[in-house]
Design a protein around this motif. Structure first.
Motif, PDB file in Angstrom:
ATOM      1  N   LYS A  49       0.818  -1.210   0.000  1.00 50.21           N
ATOM      2  CA  LYS A  49       0.000   0.000   0.000  1.00 50.21           C
ATOM      3  C   LYS A  49       0.853   1.262   0.000  1.00 50.21           C
ATOM      4  CE  LYS A  49      -2.440  -1.009   3.641  1.00 50.21           C
ATOM      5  NZ  LYS A  49      -1.923  -2.317   4.088  1.00 50.21           N
ATOM      6  N   ALA A  50       2.127   1.137   0.362  1.00 54.05           N
ATOM      7  CA  ALA A  50       3.065   2.267   0.251  1.00 54.05           C
ATOM      8  C   ALA A  50       3.958   2.102  -0.969  1.00 54.05           C
ATOM      9  CB  ALA A  50       3.913   2.364   1.518  1.00 54.05           C
ATOM     10  N   ALA A  51       4.586   0.932  -1.099  1.00 53.00           N
ATOM     11  CA  ALA A  51       5.630   0.751  -2.114  1.00 53.00           C
ATOM     12  C   ALA A  51       5.087   0.669  -3.531  1.00 53.00           C
ATOM     13  CB  ALA A  51       6.449  -0.503  -1.803  1.00 53.00           C
ATOM     14  N   ASN A  52       3.867   0.137  -3.722  1.00 50.85           N
ATOM     15  CA  ASN A  52       3.386   0.023  -5.105  1.00 50.85           C
ATOM     16  C   ASN A  52       2.294   1.034  -5.434  1.00 50.85           C
ATOM     17  OD1 ASN A  52       0.797  -1.039  -4.474  1.00 50.85           O
ATOM     18  ND2 ASN A  52       1.488  -3.147  -4.656  1.00 50.85           N
ATOM     19  N   ALA A  53       2.266   2.128  -4.676  1.00 47.89           N
ATOM     20  CA  ALA A  53       1.266   3.172  -4.911  1.00 47.89           C
ATOM     21  C   ALA A  53       1.561   4.000  -6.155  1.00 47.89           C
ATOM     22  CB  ALA A  53       1.167   4.092  -3.696  1.00 47.89           C
ATOM     23  N   GLY A  54       2.714   3.799  -6.781  1.00 48.42           N
ATOM     24  CA  GLY A  54       3.076   4.603  -7.952  1.00 48.42           C
ATOM     25  C   GLY A  54       2.125   4.442  -9.116  1.00 48.42           C
ATOM     26  N   GLY A  55       1.557   3.237  -9.276  1.00 49.96           N
ATOM     27  CA  GLY A  55       0.645   3.014 -10.384  1.00 49.96           C
ATOM     28  C   GLY A  55      -0.615   3.848 -10.267  1.00 49.96           C
ATOM     29  N   VAL A  56      -1.259   3.782  -9.097  1.00 48.12           N
ATOM     30  CA  VAL A  56      -2.495   4.551  -8.938  1.00 48.12           C
ATOM     31  C   VAL A  56      -2.204   6.046  -8.869  1.00 48.12           C
ATOM     32  CG1 VAL A  56      -2.642   4.516  -6.396  1.00 48.12           C
ATOM     33  CG2 VAL A  56      -4.729   4.561  -7.783  1.00 48.12           C
ATOM     34  N   ALA A  57      -1.043   6.420  -8.343  1.00 50.78           N
ATOM     35  CA  ALA A  57      -0.686   7.843  -8.316  1.00 50.78           C
ATOM     36  C   ALA A  57      -0.599   8.398  -9.736  1.00 50.78           C
ATOM     37  CB  ALA A  57       0.641   8.036  -7.582  1.00 50.78           C
ATOM     38  N   THR A  58       0.033   7.638 -10.625  1.00 52.98           N
ATOM     39  CA  THR A  58       0.160   8.116 -12.000  1.00 52.98           C
ATOM     40  C   THR A  58      -1.169   8.032 -12.736  1.00 52.98           C
ATOM     41  OG1 THR A  58       2.453   7.362 -11.951  1.00 52.98           O
ATOM     42  CG2 THR A  58       1.560   7.932 -14.086  1.00 52.98           C
ATOM     43  N   SER A  59      -2.030   7.098 -12.353  1.00 50.26           N
ATOM     44  CA  SER A  59      -3.393   7.087 -12.888  1.00 50.26           C
ATOM     45  C   SER A  59      -4.116   8.379 -12.518  1.00 50.26           C
ATOM     46  CB  SER A  59      -4.172   5.891 -12.344  1.00 50.26           C
ATOM     47  OG  SER A  59      -3.862   4.711 -13.050  1.00 50.26           O
ATOM     48  N   ALA A  60      -3.933   8.822 -11.267  1.00 50.95           N
ATOM     49  CA  ALA A  60      -4.552  10.078 -10.845  1.00 50.95           C
ATOM     50  C   ALA A  60      -3.960  11.260 -11.614  1.00 50.95           C
ATOM     51  CB  ALA A  60      -4.393  10.273  -9.345  1.00 50.95           C
ATOM     52  N   LEU A  61      -2.665  11.183 -11.931  1.00 58.22           N
ATOM     53  CA  LEU A  61      -2.062  12.237 -12.756  1.00 58.22           C
ATOM     54  C   LEU A  61      -2.644  12.209 -14.171  1.00 58.22           C
ATOM     55  CD1 LEU A  61       1.703  11.998 -11.671  1.00 58.22           C
ATOM     56  CD2 LEU A  61      -0.111  13.443 -10.716  1.00 58.22           C
ATOM     57  N   GLU A  62      -2.955  11.016 -14.679  1.00 56.33           N
ATOM     58  CA  GLU A  62      -3.623  10.909 -15.973  1.00 56.33           C
ATOM     59  C   GLU A  62      -5.000  11.574 -15.915  1.00 56.33           C
ATOM     60  OE1 GLU A  62      -5.425   7.391 -18.857  1.00 56.33           O
ATOM     61  OE2 GLU A  62      -3.546   7.001 -17.786  1.00 56.33           O
ATOM     62  N   MET A  63      -5.717  11.377 -14.800  1.00 56.52           N
ATOM     63  CA  MET A  63      -7.015  12.024 -14.620  1.00 56.52           C
ATOM     64  C   MET A  63      -6.869  13.544 -14.644  1.00 56.52           C
ATOM     65  SD  MET A  63      -8.441   9.514 -11.598  1.00 56.52           S
ATOM     66  CE  MET A  63      -9.880  10.501 -11.188  1.00 56.52           C
ATOM     67  N   GLN A  64      -5.808  14.060 -14.006  1.00 59.58           N
ATOM     68  CA  GLN A  64      -5.573  15.506 -14.015  1.00 59.58           C
ATOM     69  C   GLN A  64      -5.350  16.008 -15.449  1.00 59.58           C
ATOM     70  OE1 GLN A  64      -2.572  17.041 -11.365  1.00 59.58           O
ATOM     71  NE2 GLN A  64      -3.187  15.724  -9.676  1.00 59.58           N
ATOM     72  N   GLN A  65      -4.551  15.278 -16.191  1.00 60.44           N
ATOM     73  CA  GLN A  65      -4.282  15.689 -17.574  1.00 60.44           C
ATOM     74  C   GLN A  65      -5.562  15.644 -18.419  1.00 60.44           C
ATOM     75  OE1 GLN A  65      -0.306  13.929 -19.038  1.00 60.44           O
ATOM     76  NE2 GLN A  65      -0.606  12.943 -17.059  1.00 60.44           N
ATOM     77  N   ASN A  66      -6.388  14.606 -18.219  1.00 56.21           N
ATOM     78  CA  ASN A  66      -7.649  14.513 -18.959  1.00 56.21           C
ATOM     79  C   ASN A  66      -8.568  15.684 -18.626  1.00 56.21           C
ATOM     80  OD1 ASN A  66      -7.860  10.866 -18.614  1.00 56.21           O
ATOM     81  ND2 ASN A  66      -6.748  12.100 -20.098  1.00 56.21           N
ATOM     82  N   ALA A  67      -8.620  16.047 -17.329  1.00 51.57           N
ATOM     83  CA  ALA A  67      -9.518  17.119 -16.901  1.00 51.57           C
ATOM     84  C   ALA A  67      -9.099  18.465 -17.484  1.00 51.57           C
ATOM     85  CB  ALA A  67      -9.564  17.192 -15.375  1.00 51.57           C
ATOM     86  N   SER A  68      -7.792  18.658 -17.658  1.00 51.06           N
ATOM     87  CA  SER A  68      -7.293  19.945 -18.161  1.00 51.06           C
ATOM     88  C   SER A  68      -6.997  19.916 -19.658  1.00 51.06           C
ATOM     89  CB  SER A  68      -6.026  20.347 -17.398  1.00 51.06           C
ATOM     90  OG  SER A  68      -4.987  19.402 -17.612  1.00 51.06           O
ATOM     91  N   ARG A  69      -7.307  18.755 -20.309  1.00 47.60           N
ATOM     92  CA  ARG A  69      -7.018  18.573 -21.738  1.00 47.60           C
ATOM     93  C   ARG A  69      -5.540  18.848 -22.025  1.00 47.60           C
ATOM     94  NH1 ARG A  69     -11.528  16.816 -21.103  1.00 47.60           N
ATOM     95  NH2 ARG A  69     -13.332  17.163 -22.445  1.00 47.60           N
ATOM     96  N   ASP A  70      -4.681  18.301 -21.164  1.00 50.13           N
ATOM     97  CA  ASP A  70      -3.251  18.563 -21.247  1.00 50.13           C
ATOM     98  C   ASP A  70      -2.504  17.249 -21.400  1.00 50.13           C
ATOM     99  OD1 ASP A  70      -0.906  19.942 -21.259  1.00 50.13           O
ATOM    100  OD2 ASP A  70      -1.004  20.660 -19.200  1.00 50.13           O
ATOM    101  N   SER A  71      -1.225  17.339 -21.759  1.00 56.57           N
ATOM    102  CA  SER A  71      -0.372  16.165 -21.866  1.00 56.57           C
ATOM    103  C   SER A  71       1.023  16.541 -21.396  1.00 56.57           C
ATOM    104  CB  SER A  71      -0.328  15.664 -23.318  1.00 56.57           C
ATOM    105  OG  SER A  71       0.466  14.504 -23.422  1.00 56.57           O
ATOM    106  N   TRP A  72       1.494  15.848 -20.354  1.00 53.08           N
ATOM    107  CA  TRP A  72       2.776  16.192 -19.742  1.00 53.08           C
ATOM    108  C   TRP A  72       3.898  15.363 -20.344  1.00 53.08           C
ATOM    109  CZ3 TRP A  72       0.626  15.415 -14.102  1.00 53.08           C
ATOM    110  CH2 TRP A  72      -0.346  16.393 -13.851  1.00 53.08           C
ATOM    111  N   SER A  73       5.119  15.868 -20.255  1.00 54.84           N
ATOM    112  CA  SER A  73       6.290  15.140 -20.751  1.00 54.84           C
ATOM    113  C   SER A  73       6.606  13.957 -19.842  1.00 54.84           C
ATOM    114  CB  SER A  73       7.501  16.070 -20.804  1.00 54.84           C
ATOM    115  OG  SER A  73       7.941  16.379 -19.491  1.00 54.84           O
ATOM    116  N   PHE A  74       7.378  13.022 -20.377  1.00 58.23           N
ATOM    117  CA  PHE A  74       7.806  11.870 -19.585  1.00 58.23           C
ATOM    118  C   PHE A  74       8.599  12.336 -18.371  1.00 58.23           C
ATOM    119  CE2 PHE A  74      10.267   8.253 -18.263  1.00 58.23           C
ATOM    120  CZ  PHE A  74       9.504   7.142 -18.586  1.00 58.23           C
ATOM    121  N   GLU A  75       9.515  13.271 -18.585  1.00 56.38           N
ATOM    122  CA  GLU A  75      10.394  13.728 -17.506  1.00 56.38           C
ATOM    123  C   GLU A  75       9.590  14.394 -16.392  1.00 56.38           C
ATOM    124  OE1 GLU A  75      12.516  12.896 -21.066  1.00 56.38           O
ATOM    125  OE2 GLU A  75      10.865  14.330 -20.755  1.00 56.38           O
TER     126      GLU A  75
END
Length: 447
Positions: A369-395
Motif C-alpha cells: 500500500k506504500a511501495a506500489n502506490a506509484g501506479g495509482v498515483a500516475t493514474s490520478a495524474l492521468e485524470m488531471q491531464q484529462n480534466a485539463s485537456r493537457d499532456s505532460w512530458s515523460f520527464e
C-alpha cells in the motif's frame, strides 16, 4: 476501553459477515493490528462506527458476462466491481482478469486500495474490480468480445466523477482500449477521464505503464537512503516478469543496481550480469513467451525450472508477482542470503509469517500500500491531464511520481515514529492511510 478486546470484536464480526474470503480477512487483520496503536493513543477513532464502516464496502456489484468465442461457443464469466470508499474522491482502482478472481480477492484489493490511494495525497477513493475470465490463449477478437460484454454492464456504474477503473493483472493496454471503446460507444461521448491506462494517442499518460515498478524502486531507494546505503551497486531479485516486474527491473538498473534474478510461474532465471531489459520486453510484451525463452537468448542467463527465486543471494528483494507468493520459509531464505530490504511491487505478496520474519531478522520491509502506490498515483495524474485537456512530458510526470513516492515514504516513516514504531513501515502506512480517511469520514457524518 480495552483496545485488544475491541479490535478482536471488530475482527470476529468481519469473519462472520465475510465468510470464505481469506484474502480479505488477511488484509483487514493486518490493518487492525496497526490500529491498536491508534486506539490506545486516540480512542476517538472508535467512535461513530468508523472502523466498522471502513471495513464494509459502500457498494458491491456482481454481474454475468456472456461472450462468444471464435468457434461460436457461448461462455459465461462473472464480473465484479467493489466500490469500497469514496470519502476522499471517486473510486479508483484496477480491473483484474484472472481465473482466480472472486469476490473475496476483489474486496481485499479494494480495501488495500483505500489506504494506498490515501497515501498518495491525491483526491481518490478506493475500489477494485475484475472477472474470472482468463485472457491467456484467447484471440484478440475473443478478448474484444469479452471486454465489450463486461463494459456493457460495468459502464452504468462508472464515470469520471464516480468511479475510474484502470488495469491490473490480465488487463493491459489492449484490454483498456476495448473497454474504453465500448464505454464511449454506450455513453455517446468521449469521457476520457473514465478509465486510466489509455493509449497515449487518446488520453493516456506517459509513465503510466512504468509507474508501479518505478515507484517500488523509488520507495526502496528512500528506505536505503534512510539507512545510509545506496541502491547503486546493490544486487536485486525480482519475482514475476509482468508489467510491474519489468519496469522495476528497468528502473533498478537505471539507478545502478544489478538485477540478478527474475521469475514466472514455471521457474526463475538467474542473470548474474544483469537483465537485458529490451530483450525481456520483447519476450514478454511482444512475443508473449515465458522466462525460459529469455534464458535461451540472453547471454549469461540460466533458467531454473520450479525452484524458488528467493534462493538467490542479493541485497534487495522486490516481490512483484501475486498475493501470498512469499511465505515465512522463503523470508528466512532471503535473510540467510543477505537480503536487507524488501518492497512489495505486487498487492500483498508477503504472508503474515514472512512479515514477522522480516521483523525478527532486521529486514526493512515496505508494504504494497506504500511501495506500489506509484501506479495509482500516475493514474490520478492521468485524470488531471484529462480534466485539463493537457499532456505532460515523460520527464515531468516521472518527477511527479518520484516526488509522490518520496512523500509517501516520509509520511510513513514519520507516522511510525510518532507511534513509537520507528522503521515499521507497515504500521506507518496503515495508520497514515487510515487517519486521513477516518478524519474525512467523521467530518462528513454517518453515511
Amino acid at each position: 476501553m480495552d483496545v485488544d478486546a475491541t479490535v478482536k470484536t471488530y475482527y470476529e464480526q468481519i469473519l462472520q459477515r465475510n465468510a470464505g474470503e481469506p484474502e480479505f480477512h488477511q488484509a483487514v487483520s493486518e490493518v487492525l493490528d496497526s490500529l491498536t496503536h491508534v486506539l490506545r493513543k486516540d480512542p476517538h477513532y472508535a467512535d461513530m462506527g468508523l472502523i466498522q464502516r471502513l471495513t464494509e464496502p459502500e457498494r458491491q456489484i456482481i454481474f454475468r458476462v456472456p461472450w462468444v468465442d471464435d468457434q461460436g461457443n457461448v461462455h459465461v464469466n462473472r464480473g465484479f466491481r467493489v466500490q469500497f470508499n469514496s470519502v476522499l474522491g471517486p473510486y479508483k482502482g484496477g480491473l483484474r482478469f484472472h481465473p482466480s478472481v472472486n469476490l473475496g480477492i476483489i474486496k481485499f484489493l479494494g480495501f488495500e486500495q483505500i489506504f494506498k490511494n490515501s497515501l498518495t495525497g491525491l483526491p481518490i477513493g478506493g475500489g477494485k474490480g475484475g472477472s474470472d475470465f482468463d485472457p491467456k490463449g484467447r484471440s484478440d477478437l475473443e478478448i474484444m468480445r469479452f471486454c465489450q460484454s463486461f463494459m456493457t454492464e460495468l459502464g452504468r456504474h462508472i464515470g469520471d466523477k464516480i468511479d475510474v477503473p484502470a488495469g491490473d493483472i490480465g488487463v493491459g493496454g489492449r484490454e483498456i482500449g476495448y473497454l474504453f471503446g465500448q464505454y464511449r460507444r454506450m455513453a455517446g461521448r468521449h469521457e476520457s477521464g473514465t478509465l486510466t491506462g489509455k493509449g497515449l494517442q487518446w488520453g493516456g499518460s506517459l509513465v503510466r505503464t512504468e509507474a508501479t515498478g518505478y515507484g517500488a524502486v523509488y520507495f526502496t531507494q528512500e528506505m536505503m537512503t534512510a539507512r545510509g546505503e545506496r541502491l547503486h551497486n546493490a544486487k536485486v531479485i525480482v519475482s514475476g516478469s509482468g508489467n510491474v516486474a519489468i519496469y522495476a527491473i528497468e528502473k533498478a538498473q537505471e539507478l545502478g543496481a544489478t538485477v540478478v534474478a527474475f521469475s514466472d510461474s514455471s521457474g526463475y532465471v538467474t542473470t548474474p550480469d544483469g537483465v537485458d531489459v529490451e530483450l525481456l520486453k520483447d519476450i514478454k510484451e511482444v512475443r508473449r513467451l515465458r522466462v525460459a525463452d529469455y534464458a535461451k537468448e540472453a547471454k549469461g542467463a540460466a533458467f531454473h525450472k520450479g525452484g524458488n527465486v528467493w534462493e538467490v543471494e542479493a541485497d534487495v528483494a522486490l516481490p512483484c508477482a501475486t498475493q501470498n507468493e512469499l511465505d515465512g520459509e522463503s523470508a528466512e531464505l532471503l535473510a540467510d542470503n543477505g537480503v536487507k530490504y524488501v518492497a512489495e511491487g505486487a498487492n500483498m505478496p508477503c504472508t503474515h509469517d514472512a512479515i514477522r520474519v522480516f521483523g525478527k531478522r532486521k529486514i526493512d520491509f515496505a508494504p504494497g500500500k506504500a511501495a506500489n502506490a506509484g501506479g495509482v498515483a500516475t493514474s490520478a495524474l492521468e485524470m488531471q491531464q484529462n480534466a485539463s485537456r493537457d499532456s505532460w512530458s515523460f520527464e515531468y510526470t516521472d518527477k511527479r511520481l518520484r516526488d509522490i513516492m518520496g512523500n509517501i515514504f516520509r509520511t510513513t516513516a514519520k507516522t511510525a515514529a510518532e507511534y513509537g514504531m520507528e522503521g515499521d513501515y507497515v504500521v506507518g502506512a496503515n495508520i497514515a492511510g487510515f487517519r486521513k480517511v477516518a478524519d474525512a469520514m467523521a467530518a462528513q457524518g454517518v453515511i
